[in-house]
Design an enzyme around this catalytic site. Structure first.
Site, PDB file in Angstrom:
ATOM      1  N   HIS A  94      -1.028   5.766   6.102  1.00  0.00           N
ATOM      2  CA  HIS A  94      -2.071   6.045   7.096  1.00  0.00           C
ATOM      3  C   HIS A  94      -3.438   5.604   6.586  1.00  0.00           C
ATOM      4  O   HIS A  94      -4.169   4.872   7.270  1.00  0.00           O
ATOM      5  CB  HIS A  94      -2.072   7.543   7.412  1.00  0.00           C
ATOM      6  CG  HIS A  94      -3.165   7.974   8.334  1.00  0.00           C
ATOM      7  ND1 HIS A  94      -2.960   8.222   9.667  1.00  0.00           N
ATOM      8  CD2 HIS A  94      -4.495   8.204   8.123  1.00  0.00           C
ATOM      9  CE1 HIS A  94      -4.094   8.584  10.238  1.00  0.00           C
ATOM     10  NE2 HIS A  94      -5.050   8.580   9.318  1.00  0.00           N
ATOM     11  N   GLU A  95      -3.795   6.051   5.402  1.00  0.00           N
ATOM     12  CA  GLU A  95      -5.118   5.723   4.872  1.00  0.00           C
ATOM     13  C   GLU A  95      -5.259   4.233   4.589  1.00  0.00           C
ATOM     14  O   GLU A  95      -6.342   3.655   4.736  1.00  0.00           O
ATOM     15  CB  GLU A  95      -5.402   6.544   3.612  1.00  0.00           C
ATOM     16  CG  GLU A  95      -5.496   8.043   3.849  1.00  0.00           C
ATOM     17  CD  GLU A  95      -6.564   8.426   4.862  1.00  0.00           C
ATOM     18  OE1 GLU A  95      -7.563   7.685   4.993  1.00  0.00           O
ATOM     19  OE2 GLU A  95      -6.400   9.461   5.537  1.00  0.00           O
ATOM     20  N   HIS A 143      -8.145  -1.874   8.546  1.00  0.00           N
ATOM     21  CA  HIS A 143      -9.096  -2.003   9.647  1.00  0.00           C
ATOM     22  C   HIS A 143     -10.390  -2.627   9.135  1.00  0.00           C
ATOM     23  O   HIS A 143     -10.968  -3.522   9.766  1.00  0.00           O
ATOM     24  CB  HIS A 143      -9.359  -0.621  10.248  1.00  0.00           C
ATOM     25  CG  HIS A 143      -9.986  -0.648  11.597  1.00  0.00           C
ATOM     26  ND1 HIS A 143     -10.140   0.484  12.373  1.00  0.00           N
ATOM     27  CD2 HIS A 143     -10.513  -1.648  12.341  1.00  0.00           C
ATOM     28  CE1 HIS A 143     -10.729   0.175  13.512  1.00  0.00           C
ATOM     29  NE2 HIS A 143     -10.964  -1.118  13.516  1.00  0.00           N
ATOM     30  N   HIS A 202      -6.526   2.485   7.577  1.00  0.00           N
ATOM     31  CA  HIS A 202      -7.985   2.475   7.704  1.00  0.00           C
ATOM     32  C   HIS A 202      -8.585   1.348   6.864  1.00  0.00           C
ATOM     33  O   HIS A 202      -9.514   0.655   7.292  1.00  0.00           O
ATOM     34  CB  HIS A 202      -8.569   3.810   7.232  1.00  0.00           C
ATOM     35  CG  HIS A 202      -8.403   4.932   8.199  1.00  0.00           C
ATOM     36  ND1 HIS A 202      -8.777   4.839   9.523  1.00  0.00           N
ATOM     37  CD2 HIS A 202      -7.917   6.194   8.031  1.00  0.00           C
ATOM     38  CE1 HIS A 202      -8.532   5.992  10.124  1.00  0.00           C
ATOM     39  NE2 HIS A 202      -7.997   6.827   9.256  1.00  0.00           N
TER      40      HIS A 202
END
Length: 680
Positions: free
Chosen positions: A469-470, A476, A473
């Site tokens: 998940h991290e 992104h 980021h």
């Protein structure tokens, strides 16, 4: 001015943070200088004699404050990752300073007039989409921050913001202190019954690091609490660990956060009304995809009853096993994880103790990088020619397939004293391309427990999901391809920002990742096919617990920021709200109010914790696109994802971008299917 904290970053890769030169005693004076310099830049832009243009006002603002940005980056890492010594006191001093400085920007009448002139000019018709969006966002942000208030109300607003900045810091420091202060010590090895060797090893390491090598320690963080509650046979100790964790900052001592929360809520409400909004939630949600509190509640309440119904089914299954074992108990919150694991084993013949030997932290890091290569053509190379702020930190250069630099990725994986709990992504430098290409620098930070020296660190399945998940980021930020830094990376609508990270989670349980990178830490053998199949069959297991504990926090957050109560007792409000919505008594909110850092350590996620669910509705739909194509590694789909969704900052609104990608409006059907809930 000679402090390395204030100098432009030098060295390779377009310059890097000079972590090796940081002296914490220089932070306060450095902030005094950097804020003064930034204010001078703003005054120069506001007071120039030339008529306002996109270049001399909007672009000038984009370029301003570089020194302060660099300094804040370095200090934020210290306050999050190295919060020791003088850092807490410096943060208490600096946070109000920064708040006051930002108010001077938004309340600068001459500056706002220049922005307003451009916003209302015919020149907007000739701007690119990115330029139009930049001006539109900037103008509306200034208005939302009080640019149109009279001088008296501007002064009131500044007082509120300055006080809030101090309260946010006090809240965060209290959470950090309770995470350090409450440790569950185990003296007798017999009390470790049921725990896997990897968990016992981590507990021994945590105790040794705290000067008690003859004991075992459960620290007051989720990554330590969760496995203990899942596997420990000692119910009394489970209850102790549970209460230590969920009662953080709610113990009536000097670190109790209830009074702070009450004041924060009162000030937020006063600020919203001063700015012309009914409540804080309306003010916060105006620039999001959801737009209104009602829209968020509609989504959450579509999912809530289905999740609660699933919890009742899960508890029934757990109680049956407890009764069968003659435990003579009623399932309590400290029993949920423990008996859920027994149900998983009974229903799916899946014991995550069998899985954990295959979950090596380093192998999973390699898996994330491999997936980024498959999706986006990224290549990761470990580098040692840049300084780091702690020996645990490592750095990778990120290149495209042609060897061109995309950016840098820093990784700080392990828990330590002075590091806040949880996992998060930081952007040290944003991507931009105003005068020349500037590549991003991003980091991921986790709190895994170190094991025995020379042995691989094994992590839980849930921790592996968080790791992916991290990293989403971080991707992104690395995928950013914009001209203007305020549109780069995660600078998107709050209820969109979790979409790329949640999508990245889907790559963990793909056969390509599991078979190649989930290898046994002793034998090197890949995870057996039958174990892979068990994981797949159990993928929707315990979704009632996961969804309800999250949604309860999100609903309480929204109700706290829409209530008409004038003086709020946080504990009572939390209890009353949970009764009102029918919260099952067998589990808690994921984040109880006294330590709910997402919404009380800053404004960033306040009235915005719903955004994980909103983004997950997008995620579930997007994942189906990959599944329908038959593979998660289709480069054509990845390009569509990147072009239409991941880089919306410089092109289109997130909602329009998703609609273009998926071909229809978002609904909850895919989200419910993902969780195994019935679809109406």
């Amino acid at each position: 001015m000679n402090s390395p904290l204030l100098q432009k970053w030098t060295g390779p890769y377009g310059g890097v943070p000079p972590w090796n030169l940081v002296r914490t005693d220089e932070f306060q004076s450095a902030f005094d200088i950097a804020i003064a310099a930034a204010q001078e830049e703003i005054e120069t832009i506001a007071n120039q004699s030339e008529p306002p243009t996109f270049e001399n006002t909007i672009v000038a603002l984009e370029k301003s404050g570089d020194m302060l940005d660099r300094l804040e980056t370095q200090f934020d890492v210290h306050s999050s990752n190295l919060n020791l010594g003088p850092i807490p006191d410096i943060e208490r001093s600096v946070a109000p300073q920064l708040s006051a400085y930002r108010d001077t920007i938004y309340q600068n009448a001459k500056l706002f007039k220049r922005i307003e002139t451009i916003f209302e000019s015919d020149a907007m018709d000739s701007f690119t989409v990115a330029q139009k969006r930049l001006v539109d966002d900037l103008y509306k942000t200034f208005v939302r921050q009080g640019a149109k208030l009279n001088q008296s109300d501007k002064a009131k607003l500044s007082q509120i913001n300055t006080r809030l900045a101090r309260l946010f810091t006090d809240f965060s420091q209290n959470v950090l202190e309770d995470e350090k202060g409450f440790v569950t010590w185990v003296d007798n090895e017999a009390d470790l019954a049921g725990l896997p060797n990897s968990v016992k090893t981590a507990m021994k390491s945590a105790a040794t690091n705290r000067g008690k090598p003859d004991q075992w320690a459960v620290t007051n963080t989720r990554s330590s609490m969760d496995p203990f509650l899942t596997y420990s046979d000692n119910r009394a100790l489970r209850e102790t660990v549970w209460r230590n964790y969920y009662n953080r900052c709610d113990n009536g001592d000097k670190h109790d956060n209830n009074a702070i929360i009450s004041e924060i809520l009162s000030l937020r409400d006063a600020r919203a009304k001063l700015l012309g909004y009914k409540n804080h939630a309306q003010w916060r949600l105006e620039p999001t995809m959801a737009k209104t509190p009602a829209a968020t509640m509609e989504l959450m309440m579509k999912v809530w009853p289905k999740a609660v119904a699933r919890v009742k089914e899960e508890v029934t299954d757990m109680q049956a096993i407890a009764d069968q074992e003659g435990a003579n108990i009623k399932i309590a919150p400290w029993d949920y994880r423990y008996y859920a694991e027994k149900v998983r084993k009974a229903k799916y013949d899946l014991d995550f103790n069998e899985v954990k030997p295959y979950m090596q932290l380093e192998k999973l890091r390699e898996a994330m990088m491999w997936a980024a290569g498959q999706l986006y053509g990224m290549q990761f190379t470990l580098v040692t020619d840049v300084p780091v702020f702690h020996p645990d930190v490592r750095v990778w250069r990120v290149d495209d397939k042609e060897g061109n630099r995309i950016g840098l990725w820093y990784f700080d994986p392990f828990a330590r004293e002075g590091k806040r709990s949880g996992a998060w992504m930081n952007a040290y430098r944003l991507q931009e391309n105003i005068d020349k290409p500037i590549t991003p620098i991003v980091s991921n930070n986790s709190n895994f427990i170190k094991g025995v020296e020379g042995q691989p660190v094994l992590i839980s399945w849930d921790d592996a999901v968080t790791l992916f998940h991290e990293f989403g980021h971080a991707l992104h930020g690395l995928n950013s391809n914009v001209n203007y830094p305020s549109q780069a990376g995660t600078n998107v609508a709050r209820d969109y920002v979790e979409f790329p990270s949640q999508l990245m989670e889907h790559w963990l349980d793909t056969p390509e990742v599991l078979s190649k990178y989930c290898v046994h830490y002793q034998t090197g053998q890949s995870m057996p096919a039958e174990l892979l199949e068990k994981i797949k069959k159990a993928s929707k297991f315990n979704q009632g617990f996961d969804t309800v504990e999250y949604l309860a926090s999100a609903i309480v957050d929204m109700k706290l920021h829409t209530t008409e109560q004038e003086k709020i007792d946080p504990d009572k409000f939390e209890r009353d709200t949970l009764v009102e919505i029918g919260m099952p008594e067998e589990l808690p909110m994921r984040h109880r109010t006294p330590h709910f850092a997402h919404i009380f350590s800053s404004d960033s996620y306040s009235a915005g914790y719903y955004s994980y669910l909103w983004s997950d509705a997008l995620t579930a739909d997007a994942a189906e696109v990959f599944e329908e194509a038959g593979t998660f590694y289709d480069p054509d789909i990845a390009k569509r994802l990147h072009d239409d969704v991941m880089s919306v900052g410089d092109t289109i609104d997130p909602e329009e971008g998703f609609r273009r990608f998926r071909g229809r409006d978002v609904d909850t059907s895919a989200l419910l299917r993902k969780r195994g809930f019935p679809v109406d």
